[in-house]
Design a protein around this motif. Sequence first.
Motif, short mmCIF file in Angstrom:
data_model
loop_
_atom_site.label_atom_id
_atom_site.label_comp_id
_atom_site.label_asym_id
_atom_site.label_seq_id
_atom_site.Cartn_x
_atom_site.Cartn_y
_atom_site.Cartn_z
N UNK A 1 34.34 35.21 49.09
CA UNK A 1 34.54 36.65 49.24
C UNK A 1 35.05 37.27 47.95
N UNK A 2 35.99 36.59 47.29
CA UNK A 2 36.52 37.11 46.03
C UNK A 2 35.44 37.20 44.97
N UNK A 3 34.60 36.18 44.89
CA UNK A 3 33.53 36.19 43.89
C UNK A 3 32.51 37.30 44.18
N UNK A 4 32.17 37.48 45.46
CA UNK A 4 31.21 38.53 45.82
C UNK A 4 31.75 39.91 45.44
N UNK A 5 33.01 40.16 45.77
CA UNK A 5 33.62 41.45 45.46
C UNK A 5 33.70 41.66 43.95
N UNK A 6 34.07 40.61 43.24
CA UNK A 6 34.12 40.71 41.77
C UNK A 6 32.75 41.06 41.20
N UNK A 7 31.73 40.40 41.70
CA UNK A 7 30.38 40.60 41.16
C UNK A 7 29.80 41.96 41.52
N UNK A 8 30.05 42.43 42.76
CA UNK A 8 29.33 43.59 43.26
C UNK A 8 30.15 44.88 43.32
N UNK A 9 31.47 44.79 43.39
CA UNK A 9 32.25 45.99 43.64
C UNK A 9 33.30 46.31 42.58
N UNK A 10 33.67 45.32 41.77
CA UNK A 10 34.72 45.58 40.78
C UNK A 10 34.10 45.99 39.44
N UNK A 11 34.69 47.01 38.83
CA UNK A 11 34.30 47.41 37.47
C UNK A 11 35.13 46.60 36.49
N UNK A 12 34.46 45.75 35.72
CA UNK A 12 35.18 44.84 34.83
C UNK A 12 35.13 45.36 33.39
N UNK A 13 36.29 45.44 32.79
CA UNK A 13 36.33 45.86 31.39
C UNK A 13 35.78 44.75 30.50
N UNK A 14 35.16 45.16 29.42
CA UNK A 14 34.57 44.23 28.46
C UNK A 14 33.65 43.23 29.15
N UNK A 15 32.93 43.71 30.18
CA UNK A 15 31.98 42.88 30.94
C UNK A 15 32.64 41.62 31.51
N UNK A 16 33.95 41.65 31.70
CA UNK A 16 34.66 40.51 32.27
C UNK A 16 35.03 39.43 31.28
N UNK A 17 34.63 39.58 30.03
CA UNK A 17 34.85 38.52 29.05
C UNK A 17 36.34 38.34 28.76
N UNK B 1 38.74 38.72 30.88
CA UNK B 1 39.51 38.50 32.11
C UNK B 1 40.10 37.10 32.22
N UNK B 2 39.54 36.15 31.52
CA UNK B 2 40.00 34.78 31.65
C UNK B 2 39.55 34.10 32.92
N UNK B 3 38.57 34.68 33.62
CA UNK B 3 38.09 34.15 34.90
C UNK B 3 37.40 32.81 34.70
N UNK B 4 37.91 31.75 35.34
CA UNK B 4 37.32 30.41 35.27
C UNK B 4 36.92 29.91 36.65
N UNK B 5 36.67 30.85 37.59
CA UNK B 5 36.39 30.46 38.97
C UNK B 5 35.20 29.51 39.07
N UNK B 6 34.13 29.77 38.33
CA UNK B 6 32.92 28.96 38.46
C UNK B 6 33.18 27.51 38.07
N UNK B 7 34.15 27.28 37.19
CA UNK B 7 34.47 25.91 36.80
C UNK B 7 35.44 25.27 37.78
N UNK B 8 36.44 26.02 38.20
CA UNK B 8 37.49 25.44 39.03
C UNK B 8 37.12 25.35 40.50
#
Length: 604
Positions: free
Chosen positions: A561-577, A579-586
């Motif tokens: 759910x968190x990943x879906x909302x991040x991808x589809x509904x959240x506006x990410x600054x600097x294209x998310x770069x 953010x430090x998001x490492x979800x796909x790895x962890x």
Amino acid sequence: MNTGIDYGQFDDGRAVNYWEFDDTLERELRRIYTGAEFEWAAPRLAEFGHAVGHTIADNADYIDNHGPELEPYDKHGERQNRVRYPAEQLENERLAYELGIVADAFEAPPGRDEPMPLSHNLAMQYLLSYADPGFDCPVAMTAGAALVLEKFDDGLLSEYYEGLTSRNYDDLIEGAMFLTEKQGGSDVGANETRAEYDADEGCWRLDGEKWFCSNIDAEGTLALARTDDAPEGTAGLSMFLVPHADPDLESGPYTKGDRLEDGPLSPEGVNDQLYRRLKDKLGTISVPTGEVEFTGAKAHLVGEQERGFKQMAEMLNLERLSNAAASCGIIGRVGLESKIYAANREAFGETIDQYPLMRADLVDMAVDHEAAVAYVFEAARLFSAREQAQRAGDTADEASRLMRLLIPIAKLRTARMAVETASYGMEIHGGNGYVDDFVTNRLLRDAQVLPIWEGTENILSLDVLRALEREDAHEPLFDAIEGRLENVSHPALTATAETVEAESHDLASALATLAGADTEYAQLSAKRLAHYIFDVFTAALLLEQAQTGLEDGNSRLALVAQRFVTNELEAQSARGITSGDRLALEAFDSIVRYAPVDLETLER
């Protein structure tokens, strides 16, 4: 530690049981079925998943290269309209129909006192589409034709209904929907096919041309035509059942058993229509699609005159859900093939599923699959609830209004997702994915028709506007979103739920803007609105299910759910770069391999 499914143990996504590999579908069916329904269905879905993953999948690849062939005339030049099918296709048909893919939703199957909900038919179509989305087309139309006769026939066509819902393959007839005409296309009201009553023969006769007719030789074909003195546009259309065989020369419907035992009809036994040619299509080879010219074809009126378009709309609801279920099946199969390939393919000393970019791609592919299945089977639940209520004499108004909005969006969004997922699945396989020897090639070709069948994305977007305007469908929509968000209380979901709640308010503002806008601007925004509704509604669905998962000690759906909302509904600054998001790895094992997740891991 349980890292989930080891996809590296398989060579490819066949000779496996698709039901056993799809925890997403199992979870959704547990949610929308009653306990008794799921207990009855699970072993049968396992049996069906095994048949699809073995026999049907192997046959489907052969059929793709040796599909049905049309023989319009016999050696004497007499019209015969024969479609010749490979034996592998007949084997697939017998397996699917006798395992109840249509029958179970209309007649009480063995071990039950009443039929299964129509969502069960859609679940089986979903599994079938892991192997052959083309074959799913006649299955879907057979169920759709049965639904129309159940709703609108006064009993005169009971033999056809019994054939459409038969569990015995030899007694089965298949359905079809001849809707498209060359000059009309999506503008159904422009259809020119005429129907005239033949008092001498005591039947209706159709004259005209249908341009894109899938399952061309079906015995249970539904077609729209205009009777004498009927008004122009959709209001003047009536629905007719047009058999493949002359109904006066054949005793009852011309069943599969008749075809297998007696061979093709004699020229005099063919109804007065000409199958001019089969379309040379990009994909869905297993369903013969062609052009039909009615030349006085005998037909049965279904229900009342000039009610045909409304009757066809009932079939379209099921057909659009079938299209969406097929899209989900393709997404599931491509995901399975991609996981297996990535777990086996070595590059630079590692299997490619160990590399961060591939992990991110597989995670997002899995999240898209979860989102599509959650949305489609919630729409299927509402559709089934309405049908069950109507069978019992009730209206199910709220379910009907929300279903009316969700169904076109289900088809619109998942069809596009299927094409994009299949395309990327080919890329994961590299050059192998581009050639006929590997199934990703066919899955992309089969997926490409899904945005076209049962209404293009533009047509469906306009249908969304009509549902909002005529049904006030925004009311049950926001009730459903709010009700699901109210069930989300776990602290780990708070921030995500707040994002979705804020977006639901913005969605309400968007609807209010369009309600006061001129027609052109509303239509200009319709497609963006349809996708926006999908994103917000699906996010609420996933969050509610994530809450249930957390209560059961598994945090996996919270990650989804968190990943879906991040991808589809959240506006990410600097294209998310940044953010430090490492979800796909962890969270790779959890999301991609269905490994369970504890709360500590989720919080980290």
